[in-house]
Write a protein that holds these residues in place. Structure first.
Motif, PDB file in Angstrom:
ATOM      1  N   MET A 101       0.831  -1.166   0.000  1.00  0.00           N
ATOM      2  CA  MET A 101       0.000   0.000   0.000  1.00  0.00           C
ATOM      3  C   MET A 101       0.889   1.247   0.000  1.00  0.00           C
ATOM      4  O   MET A 101       1.863   1.315   0.729  1.00  0.00           O
ATOM      5  N   PHE A 102       0.564   2.232  -0.828  1.00  0.00           N
ATOM      6  CA  PHE A 102       1.302   3.485  -0.887  1.00  0.00           C
ATOM      7  C   PHE A 102       0.546   4.538  -0.081  1.00  0.00           C
ATOM      8  O   PHE A 102      -0.668   4.608  -0.117  1.00  0.00           O
ATOM      9  N   ALA A 103       1.280   5.377   0.621  1.00  0.00           N
ATOM     10  CA  ALA A 103       0.644   6.402   1.434  1.00  0.00           C
ATOM     11  C   ALA A 103       1.337   7.740   1.244  1.00  0.00           C
ATOM     12  O   ALA A 103       2.556   7.814   1.155  1.00  0.00           O
ATOM     13  N   TYR A 104       0.541   8.780   1.211  1.00  0.00           N
ATOM     14  CA  TYR A 104       1.013  10.160   1.218  1.00  0.00           C
ATOM     15  C   TYR A 104       2.086  10.452   0.172  1.00  0.00           C
ATOM     16  O   TYR A 104       3.187  10.875   0.513  1.00  0.00           O
ATOM     17  N   PRO A 105       1.802  10.257  -1.103  1.00  0.00           N
ATOM     18  CA  PRO A 105       2.808  10.561  -2.127  1.00  0.00           C
ATOM     19  C   PRO A 105       3.099  12.056  -2.222  1.00  0.00           C
ATOM     20  O   PRO A 105       2.244  12.895  -1.934  1.00  0.00           O
ATOM     21  N   THR A 106       4.326  12.360  -2.624  1.00  0.00           N
ATOM     22  CA  THR A 106       4.730  13.747  -2.859  1.00  0.00           C
ATOM     23  C   THR A 106       5.678  13.770  -4.057  1.00  0.00           C
ATOM     24  O   THR A 106       6.520  12.882  -4.187  1.00  0.00           O
ATOM     25  N   VAL A 107       5.508  14.734  -4.943  1.00  0.00           N
ATOM     26  CA  VAL A 107       6.294  14.775  -6.176  1.00  0.00           C
ATOM     27  C   VAL A 107       7.470  15.734  -6.062  1.00  0.00           C
ATOM     28  O   VAL A 107       7.393  16.763  -5.403  1.00  0.00           O
ATOM     29  N   SER A 108       8.558  15.361  -6.728  1.00  0.00           N
ATOM     30  CA  SER A 108       9.759  16.195  -6.753  1.00  0.00           C
ATOM     31  C   SER A 108       9.557  17.364  -7.707  1.00  0.00           C
ATOM     32  O   SER A 108       8.624  17.371  -8.515  1.00  0.00           O
ATOM     33  N   PRO A 109      10.452  18.327  -7.645  1.00  0.00           N
ATOM     34  CA  PRO A 109      10.423  19.382  -8.666  1.00  0.00           C
ATOM     35  C   PRO A 109      10.630  18.768 -10.063  1.00  0.00           C
ATOM     36  O   PRO A 109      11.277  17.722 -10.201  1.00  0.00           O
ATOM     37  N   ILE A 110      10.101  19.413 -11.072  1.00  0.00           N
ATOM     38  CA  ILE A 110      10.247  18.946 -12.449  1.00  0.00           C
ATOM     39  C   ILE A 110      11.639  19.314 -12.949  1.00  0.00           C
ATOM     40  O   ILE A 110      12.115  20.427 -12.729  1.00  0.00           O
ATOM     41  N   VAL A 111      12.286  18.361 -13.619  1.00  0.00           N
ATOM     42  CA  VAL A 111      13.600  18.597 -14.204  1.00  0.00           C
ATOM     43  C   VAL A 111      13.517  18.328 -15.702  1.00  0.00           C
ATOM     44  O   VAL A 111      12.684  17.561 -16.163  1.00  0.00           O
ATOM     45  N   THR A 112      14.386  18.974 -16.455  1.00  0.00           N
ATOM     46  CA  THR A 112      14.467  18.739 -17.895  1.00  0.00           C
ATOM     47  C   THR A 112      15.670  17.855 -18.171  1.00  0.00           C
ATOM     48  O   THR A 112      16.800  18.212 -17.844  1.00  0.00           O
ATOM     49  N   GLN A 146       5.536   3.287   2.165  1.00  0.00           N
ATOM     50  CA  GLN A 146       5.048   1.947   1.838  1.00  0.00           C
ATOM     51  C   GLN A 146       5.045   1.107   3.110  1.00  0.00           C
ATOM     52  O   GLN A 146       6.061   1.020   3.819  1.00  0.00           O
ATOM     53  N   ALA A 147       3.916   0.484   3.412  1.00  0.00           N
ATOM     54  CA  ALA A 147       3.785  -0.322   4.622  1.00  0.00           C
ATOM     55  C   ALA A 147       4.777  -1.481   4.618  1.00  0.00           C
ATOM     56  O   ALA A 147       4.929  -2.170   3.618  1.00  0.00           O
ATOM     57  N   ILE A 148       5.446  -1.675   5.742  1.00  0.00           N
ATOM     58  CA  ILE A 148       6.357  -2.813   5.880  1.00  0.00           C
ATOM     59  C   ILE A 148       5.551  -4.107   5.872  1.00  0.00           C
ATOM     60  O   ILE A 148       5.962  -5.101   5.276  1.00  0.00           O
ATOM     61  N   PHE A 149       4.388  -4.086   6.523  1.00  0.00           N
ATOM     62  CA  PHE A 149       3.472  -5.236   6.535  1.00  0.00           C
ATOM     63  C   PHE A 149       2.169  -4.806   5.876  1.00  0.00           C
ATOM     64  O   PHE A 149       1.252  -4.325   6.548  1.00  0.00           O
ATOM     65  N   PRO A 150       2.070  -4.948   4.546  1.00  0.00           N
ATOM     66  CA  PRO A 150       0.913  -4.425   3.805  1.00  0.00           C
ATOM     67  C   PRO A 150      -0.441  -4.940   4.297  1.00  0.00           C
ATOM     68  O   PRO A 150      -1.418  -4.200   4.251  1.00  0.00           O
ATOM     69  N   THR A 151      -0.507  -6.161   4.778  1.00  0.00           N
ATOM     70  CA  THR A 151      -1.795  -6.687   5.247  1.00  0.00           C
ATOM     71  C   THR A 151      -2.181  -6.126   6.609  1.00  0.00           C
ATOM     72  O   THR A 151      -3.286  -6.338   7.081  1.00  0.00           O
ATOM     73  N   GLN A 152      -1.255  -5.402   7.236  1.00  0.00           N
ATOM     74  CA  GLN A 152      -1.519  -4.771   8.531  1.00  0.00           C
ATOM     75  C   GLN A 152      -1.221  -3.267   8.435  1.00  0.00           C
ATOM     76  O   GLN A 152      -0.665  -2.667   9.352  1.00  0.00           O
ATOM     77  N   SER A 153      -1.597  -2.661   7.322  1.00  0.00           N
ATOM     78  CA  SER A 153      -1.192  -1.287   7.034  1.00  0.00           C
ATOM     79  C   SER A 153      -1.681  -0.279   8.070  1.00  0.00           C
ATOM     80  O   SER A 153      -1.066   0.774   8.243  1.00  0.00           O
ATOM     81  N   GLU A 154      -2.774  -0.580   8.777  1.00  0.00           N
ATOM     82  CA  GLU A 154      -3.272   0.369   9.781  1.00  0.00           C
ATOM     83  C   GLU A 154      -2.344   0.471  10.987  1.00  0.00           C
ATOM     84  O   GLU A 154      -2.264   1.517  11.624  1.00  0.00           O
ATOM     85  N   THR A 155      -1.599  -0.593  11.288  1.00  0.00           N
ATOM     86  CA  THR A 155      -0.715  -0.596  12.459  1.00  0.00           C
ATOM     87  C   THR A 155       0.755  -0.719  12.086  1.00  0.00           C
ATOM     88  O   THR A 155       1.618  -0.590  12.942  1.00  0.00           O
ATOM     89  N   SER A 156       1.037  -0.958  10.812  1.00  0.00           N
ATOM     90  CA  SER A 156       2.409  -1.151  10.349  1.00  0.00           C
ATOM     91  C   SER A 156       3.198   0.147  10.359  1.00  0.00           C
ATOM     92  O   SER A 156       2.646   1.235  10.204  1.00  0.00           O
ATOM     93  N   ARG A 157       4.489   0.028  10.520  1.00  0.00           N
ATOM     94  CA  ARG A 157       5.398   1.142  10.248  1.00  0.00           C
ATOM     95  C   ARG A 157       5.641   1.144   8.739  1.00  0.00           C
ATOM     96  O   ARG A 157       5.281   0.201   8.033  1.00  0.00           O
ATOM     97  N   TYR A 158       6.292   2.192   8.254  1.00  0.00           N
ATOM     98  CA  TYR A 158       6.446   2.376   6.813  1.00  0.00           C
ATOM     99  C   TYR A 158       7.897   2.626   6.425  1.00  0.00           C
ATOM    100  O   TYR A 158       8.713   3.019   7.242  1.00  0.00           O
ATOM    101  N   ARG A 159       8.201   2.387   5.166  1.00  0.00           N
ATOM    102  CA  ARG A 159       9.495   2.691   4.573  1.00  0.00           C
ATOM    103  C   ARG A 159       9.269   3.761   3.507  1.00  0.00           C
ATOM    104  O   ARG A 159       8.204   3.847   2.904  1.00  0.00           O
ATOM    105  N   LEU A 160      10.296   4.563   3.256  1.00  0.00           N
ATOM    106  CA  LEU A 160      10.233   5.603   2.235  1.00  0.00           C
ATOM    107  C   LEU A 160      10.666   5.017   0.901  1.00  0.00           C
ATOM    108  O   LEU A 160      11.761   4.463   0.786  1.00  0.00           O
ATOM    109  N   GLY A 161       9.797   5.136  -0.086  1.00  0.00           N
ATOM    110  CA  GLY A 161      10.105   4.670  -1.426  1.00  0.00           C
ATOM    111  C   GLY A 161      10.095   5.824  -2.412  1.00  0.00           C
ATOM    112  O   GLY A 161       9.479   6.865  -2.180  1.00  0.00           O
ATOM    113  N   VAL A 162      10.800   5.625  -3.521  1.00  0.00           N
ATOM    114  CA  VAL A 162      10.855   6.611  -4.594  1.00  0.00           C
ATOM    115  C   VAL A 162      10.660   5.869  -5.912  1.00  0.00           C
ATOM    116  O   VAL A 162      11.147   4.747  -6.079  1.00  0.00           O
TER     117      VAL A 162
END
Length: 117
Positions: A1-12, A26-42
């Motif tokens: 599950m993805f949560a709270y996305p944010t976009v970078s500045p646009i580059v050429t 991104q939830a570490i334990f997707p099936t327990q996303s309400e109580t799971s901690r998360y990792r930062l993905g790009v």
């Protein structure tokens, strides 16, 4: 599950193409996303090149919150990469989006919100 996305500045890119990245939690334990901690993905704007960049494997994950972080408005002078400022364990961290290198900035555990303009 993805949560709270944010976009970078646009580059050429050299080809003239406009591009940006999307950072998300991104939830570490997707099936327990309400109580799971998360990792930062790009990922690229089209969803390709997904990778987890923070925190390091074996360390506690991030607490999910809407104002978890922000992209740097400009590339960092020393690397030319964009950075993400984020809240981890109540402290401000800067994470290079390309190298995944993180640097803790505060140590009092009182950071609750980030505004980077």
């Amino acid at each position: 599950m993805f949560a709270y996305p944010t976009v970078s500045p646009i580059v050429t890119k050299a080809s003239g193409e406009l591009a940006y990245q999307v950072a998300y939690l991104q939830a570490i334990f997707p099936t327990q996303s309400e109580t799971s901690r998360y990792r930062l993905g790009v990922m690229d704007r089209d969803g390709s090149n997904q990778r987890v960049i923070f925190p390091a494997e074996g360390t506690p994950g991030l607490e999910p919150q809407q104002n978890w972080g922000a992209w740097s408005p400009e590339p960092l002078p020393e690397s030319g990469h964009y950075s993400l400022a984020l809240i981890y364990q109540g402290n401000l961290w800067l994470v290079d989006a390309e190298t995944s290198q993180g640097q803790q900035v505060t140590g009092d555990g009182l950071t609750t919100r980030i505004i980077w303009k």
